[in-house]
Design a protein around this motif. Structure first.
Motif, short mmCIF file in Angstrom:
data_model
loop_
_atom_site.label_atom_id
_atom_site.label_comp_id
_atom_site.label_asym_id
_atom_site.label_seq_id
_atom_site.Cartn_x
_atom_site.Cartn_y
_atom_site.Cartn_z
N UNK A 124 34.64 31.67 38.76
CA UNK A 124 34.74 33.06 39.21
C UNK A 124 34.41 33.11 40.69
N UNK A 125 35.15 33.92 41.43
CA UNK A 125 34.91 34.15 42.85
C UNK A 125 34.74 35.66 43.05
N UNK A 126 33.62 36.06 43.63
CA UNK A 126 33.30 37.46 43.84
C UNK A 126 33.17 37.73 45.33
N UNK A 127 33.75 38.83 45.81
CA UNK A 127 33.70 39.20 47.21
C UNK A 127 32.69 40.32 47.46
N UNK A 128 31.99 40.23 48.59
CA UNK A 128 30.98 41.23 48.98
C UNK A 128 31.26 41.65 50.42
N UNK A 151 28.01 49.23 50.20
CA UNK A 151 28.12 47.83 49.79
C UNK A 151 29.10 47.73 48.63
N UNK A 152 30.14 46.94 48.81
CA UNK A 152 31.18 46.79 47.80
C UNK A 152 31.14 45.38 47.23
N UNK A 153 31.49 45.28 45.95
CA UNK A 153 31.52 44.00 45.24
C UNK A 153 32.69 44.02 44.27
N UNK A 154 33.55 43.02 44.36
CA UNK A 154 34.72 42.93 43.48
C UNK A 154 34.90 41.48 43.01
#
Length: 738
Positions: A226-230, A238-241
C-alpha cells in the motif's frame, strides 16, 4: 295637381307599409315563444315521471372513467378495464387504485411539482444543499449503491438479497434488482472517475510525502503493498489518501519494492513532487529507498541532499525497543495471558471470578486479552491484570485446576516494567495519529523516553537497571545519529522554535555531539529555506520567450514614457539614500520569542498558526506546511490492512488484485468526499472481556454479539462503538449469564 302635392301621399303609404312589416315580425316572435313554452312544459312533465340518478361520490372515480355505456370502468393511469355490476360496486376499483404502480408514479411527480426537494451534495461539505428534481433515476440509484458498497466495505452479493430488494421496492416501486456483476462494474467505473478527479487535484500540489508498507493476505496467500500520500491542500488542511494497493509477486526484495513505488508515482504524475517516504526498518525497505534516491537524483536534486528523503517509522523503532524489554519477562507475560484465558474459557469461572471481585469491592469490571504481536495491547493487558492481582490469588484458592497464577515476585516485575513502558505507550499514541501533524510533536516525546531510560538505568533495583540498559542500547542504535526531521519540525513549531532543540539535544547526546548536531540542524534549516526562496523566485521570473515578446510589443510605449524619466536624479538618490537590508523570513521568525502557554488556546494547532500568519511569512509558511505534512510513522498505511482483512475475507478470497485495489482505494476516497470519518482514535488492538453483571451492581447492561457490557463509566453509544471497533484480534463469543 303639382309635383309637391303628389309627394305627400307617397310618404304616408310607405310608412304604413313599414309598420305592417314590424307587426308581422312581432307576431312571429310571439308565436315562436309560445311554442317553446309549450315544449318546455312538456319536458318538465316528462321529467316529473323520471327517477334521478345517484351522484358518484366515491373517490375512486377521480382515477376511473365509465365506458361502454357505463358498463365498464377504465383506469386513467394504466388503462385497465373493470366490469361494473348493476349496483355499480367500487370494491375492485378501490383495490386496483391502491396498488396501481402508474398511479403512484403520477402522485409522486405531482407532489414533487408542488414542493422543492433539497438533498446533500457529493462534495466534501455534506451540509451544502442542492436542488433535486424528485424524479426516480435508476442510474443514480446504482451509483449510490456502489458508493455504499465501497464506503462500508460490503460484499457485492448484498444487493442480491431478497430482503434488501423487498425493502427498496416497498419505498420505490421503480427499483430494479442490481446483480453483483453489475455492481462490480459500477464500482470499477466509480474508481476510475474518482481517480481522474484526485489526479487532477494533485496537479496543484507542489510536494507530497508518502508512506508505504507490505501485507500478506491470509485468505489469498498473496502479498500486497500500500502507498499512501500526505499533503497540505490550498485550504491548509492535512490530507491523506490511499494511492495504490497493488500485488507484489515474489520474490519481494528492495528492487521490486522500488519499482512498485516508482510505478505508482508515475501513474499519479507525482514523480517530481515526492518530498519524503516513510517506511519501517526492514532491510528490504532500506535497499529500496537507496535505489530510489539514486534514480531520482539523476533527474532532480533532493531537499537537503537527500537527508530528509528516507524517514524511518518511529512507531516501529519504539516497538523494537520495547520488544527487547518484554523478552526479559516473557514467562511472566505468558502466565498472565494464560490466566486471563483460563478465566474466560467458561461461564462458571467468570462467575466465580466475579464473586472474588465483589468480595474485594473492586470497581474495575473487565479483563483484557491482548494481541501477541502488538506490544501496546500487551501493556494494556498487564496494566489491567495488575488491578486484579489479589483477585487472581483468591481465585486460585477456590479453583484447584488453576495452575498458572503468577507469584508475588512476578507481579512485582510486571508492575515495574509497566512503569517503564508508560512513556513508550504515551509516545506511540501521539505519533500514531494521521488526522493531525505529528512531526512537530515527536522530539519532546523522544526526550521524555530517553530521560526515563537514563533514570531507570541508574535505578537501585537490579532488574529495572538491566532492563532499561538493554532497551537504551537499542534506543541509541536508532537515535544515535541526529534525526533531522523531528528537529526541523520542532523548530517550525511556534511554541518551541530553536529553544526546543537546544534543550533536548544535550539530554539525548553527549556534550560534543549535541553541539555538533545543533549546528547541523541550523545549517540544514538555512539551506532548506534558501531552496524554497530560489523556487519561489523562479516561479515569479518570466519565461525568456515571454519577456522578449513583451519587450518587442512595448518598445514604443517605453519610448513615450522615457520623456518622463529622470535618470540623473535616480542615480543621485541611489548614492545618497541608505536602505537597510531586509531580513529573511526565517531570521525574523527565529528572533521573535516563542508562544507561551498563556498565549495559546488549550487546543493549539501548529498548522492553523501558519495558516493565520502566511501573509507575514509567505515562503516560510510553505516550507512549514511541507514539513508538517511528513508523517513520522507508517501507521496510516498499516491502517489500510485492517480494511484489507475485511474486504478480502474467507468468502471473497477469489477477488482479483485489481478489484481489491478499486475497493480499498475507492472506499478511502469516497469516505473523504462524503465526510465519513473512521474513528481510528478509539480503535483497540485488544479485546475487552467484561465480567458478568449478575453478581455486581444492578446497573443496566446491554448485550452485543454475545458479550455483556456494563454501563459503568460509559454511555451506551460509546459502548457500541468500542465493541465494533475492536481490531487486530478476533472477537470472542462469550455467552454471558446476565
Amino acid at each position: 295637381m303639382s309635383v309637391e302635392d303628389s309627394s305627400v301621399p307617397l310618404t304616408v303609404n310607405s310608412a304604413i307599409a313599414e309598420s305592417n312589416e314590424v307587426n308581422l315580425e312581432i307576431n312571429k316572435e310571439i308565436i315562436t315563444a309560445g311554442q317553446k313554452t309549450q315544449e318546455n312544459a312538456k319536458e318538465k312533465e316528462e321529467e316529473g315521471f323520471k327517477t334521478n340518478k345517484r351522484k358518484k361520490i366515491s373517490e375512486v372515480w377521480n382515477d376511473f372513467d365509465t365506458v361502454d355505456g357505463s358498463k365498464k370502468a377504465k383506469c386513467k393511469h394504466c388503462q385497465s378495464l373493470f366490469t361494473l355490476g348493476k349496483s355499480g360496486p367500487t370494491s375492485s376499483l378501490l383495490r386496483h387504485r391502491l396498488h396501481c404502480v402508474k398511479r403512484k408514479i403520477y402522485l409522486r411527480e405531482a407532489e414533487q411539482q408542488t414542493k422543492l426537494n433539497f438533498l446533500p451534495t457529493d462534495s466534501a461539505s455534506p451540509s451544502i444543499l442542492t436542488l433535486h428534481s424528485g424524479k426516480f433515476d435508476m442510474e443514480q440509484m446504482r451509483e449510490a449503491a456502489a458508493h455504499w458498497i465501497m464506503m462500508h466495505e460490503h460484499p457485492f452479493t448484498i444487493l442480491d438479497e431478497e430482503g434488501f430488494n423487498l425493502m427498496m421496492r416497498r419505498g420505490m416501486p421503480e427499483w430494479q434488482k442490481i446483480s453483483r456483476t453489475t455492481c462490480r462494474a459500477d464500482c470499477m467505473k466509480i474508481y476510475e472517475v474518482e481517480k481522474k478527479r484526485l489526479k487532477k487535484s494533485l496537479e496543484c500540489i507542489d510536494k507530497i510525502s508518502l508512506t508505504t508498507d507490505c501485507w500478506k493476505s491470509k485468505t489469498q496467500k498473496i502479498e500486497y503493498m500500500v502507498v499512501t500520500g500526505h499533503w497540505i491542500d490550498s485550504c491548509w488542511n492535512l490530507q491523506k489518501r490511499v494511492l495504490s494497493f497493488i500485488n507484489i509477486p515474489p520474490p519481494r526484495g528492495g528492487l521490486q519494492i522500488s519499482d512498485a513505488i516508482f510505478k505508482c508515482m508515475k501513474e499519479w504524475g507525482i514523480e517530481n513532487k515526492v518530498f519524503t517516504i516513510t517506511v519501517d526498518n526492514a532491510s528490504s525497505n532500506d535497499l529500496a529507498i537507496r535505489y530510489m534516491k539514486d534514480t531520482i537524483q539523476r533527474s532532480r536534486t533532493l531537499a537537503c541532499e537527500g537527508n530528509l528523503f528516507h524517514i524511518r517509522c518511529c512507531a516501529h523503532i519504539l516497538n523494537l525497543c520495547v520488544q527487547d524489554g518484554l523478552r526479559e519477562i516473557e514467562d511472566i507475560i505468558s502466565n498472565i495471558r494464560e490466566s486471563v484465558e483460563y478465566v474466560n474459557r467458561s461461564e462458571a469461572r467468570r462467575m466465580q471470578f466475579t464473586e472474588c471481585v465483589q468480595q474485594l469491592q473492586l470497581k474495575d469490571k473487565r479483563l483484557i486479552r491482548d494481541c501477541k504481536t502488538r506490544w501496546n495491547s500487551t501493556f494494556e493487558m498487564l496494566s489491567c491484570a495488575l488491578k486484579f492481582k489479589e483477585v487472581f490469588q483468591m481465585f486460585k484458592e477456590r479453583d484447584h485446576f488453576y495452575g498458572c497464577c503468577p507469584q508475588e515476585e512476578e507481579w512485582n516485575k510486571a508492575q515495574k516494567i509497566c512503569s517503564l513502558l508508560e512513556a513508550f505507550w504515551t509516545a506511540t499514541h501521539i505519533i500514531s495519529g494521521s488526522e493531525y501533524p505529528t512531526s512537530n510533536l515527536f522530539l519532546q516525546e523522544v526526550q521524555k523516553i530517553k530521560s526515563s531510560l537514563d533514570t531507570y538505568a541508574q535505578h537501585e533495583d537490579l532488574f529495572l537497571k538491566q532492563l532499561a540498559s538493554k532497551m537504551k542500547e537499542k534506543f541509541d542504535k536508532y537515535w544515535g545519529d541526529c534525526n533531522l526531521l523531528m528537529a526541523i519540525a520542532a523548530v517550525l513549531d511556534p511554541t518551541k522554535k530553536m529553544l526546543a532543540v537546544e534543550f533536548c539535544f544535550p539530554k539525548l547526546y553527549s556534550e560534543m555531539d549535541a553541539s555538533k548536531h545543533i549546528s547541523k540542524v541550523k545549517e540544514i534549516i538555512n539551506s532548506l529555506y534558501e531552496k524554497y526562496v530560489a523556487e519561489e523566485t523562479n516561479k515569479g521570473a518570466p519565461h525568456p520567450s515571454e519577456s522578449e515578446s513583451f519587450g518587442s510589443s512595448s518598445v514604443k510605449r517605453n519610448q513615450q514614457s522615457s520623456v518622463y524619466s529622470w535618470d540623473d536624479f535616480d542615480d543621485y538618490c541611489a548614492k545618497v539614500e541608505t536602505s537597510e537590508t531586509k531580513r529573511s523570513e526565517l531570521v525574523d521568525y527565529l528572533e521573535k520569542g516563542r508562544l507561551k502557554k498563556n498565549e495559546i488556546p488549550k487546543i493549539f494547532s501548529c498548522l492553523e498558526w501558519w495558516k493565520m500568519n502566511r501573509m507575514q511569512y509567505p515562503i516560510l509558511s510553505k516550507m512549514a506546511a511541507d514539513i508538517l505534512a511528513i508523517p513520522v510513522s507508517s501507521v496510516a498505511s498499516e491502517a489500510t490492512f485492517s480494511a484489507g482483512t475485511r474486504v478480502i475475507d474467507s468468502y471473497r478470497s477469489s477477488l482479483s488484485p485489481d478489484t481489491v485495489q478499486a475497493l480499498l482505494c475507492g472506499g478511502d476516497w469516497l469516505r473523504k468526499i462524503h465526510g465519513l470519518k473512521k474513528k481510528t482514535k478509539k480503535e483497540k488492538t485488544y479485546q475487552e472481556i467484561f465480567l458478568p453483571n449478575k453478581l455486581l451492581s444492578p446497573n443496566p447492561c446491554i448485550e452485543d454479539e454475545g458479550i455483556i457490557v456494563d454501563y459503568y463509566g460509559l454511555n451506551a453509544p460509546d459502548i457500541t462503538e468500542n465493541l465494533l471497533e475492536c481490531s487486530a484480534v478476533q472477537v470472542l463469543e462469550c455467552s454471558a449469564g446476565a
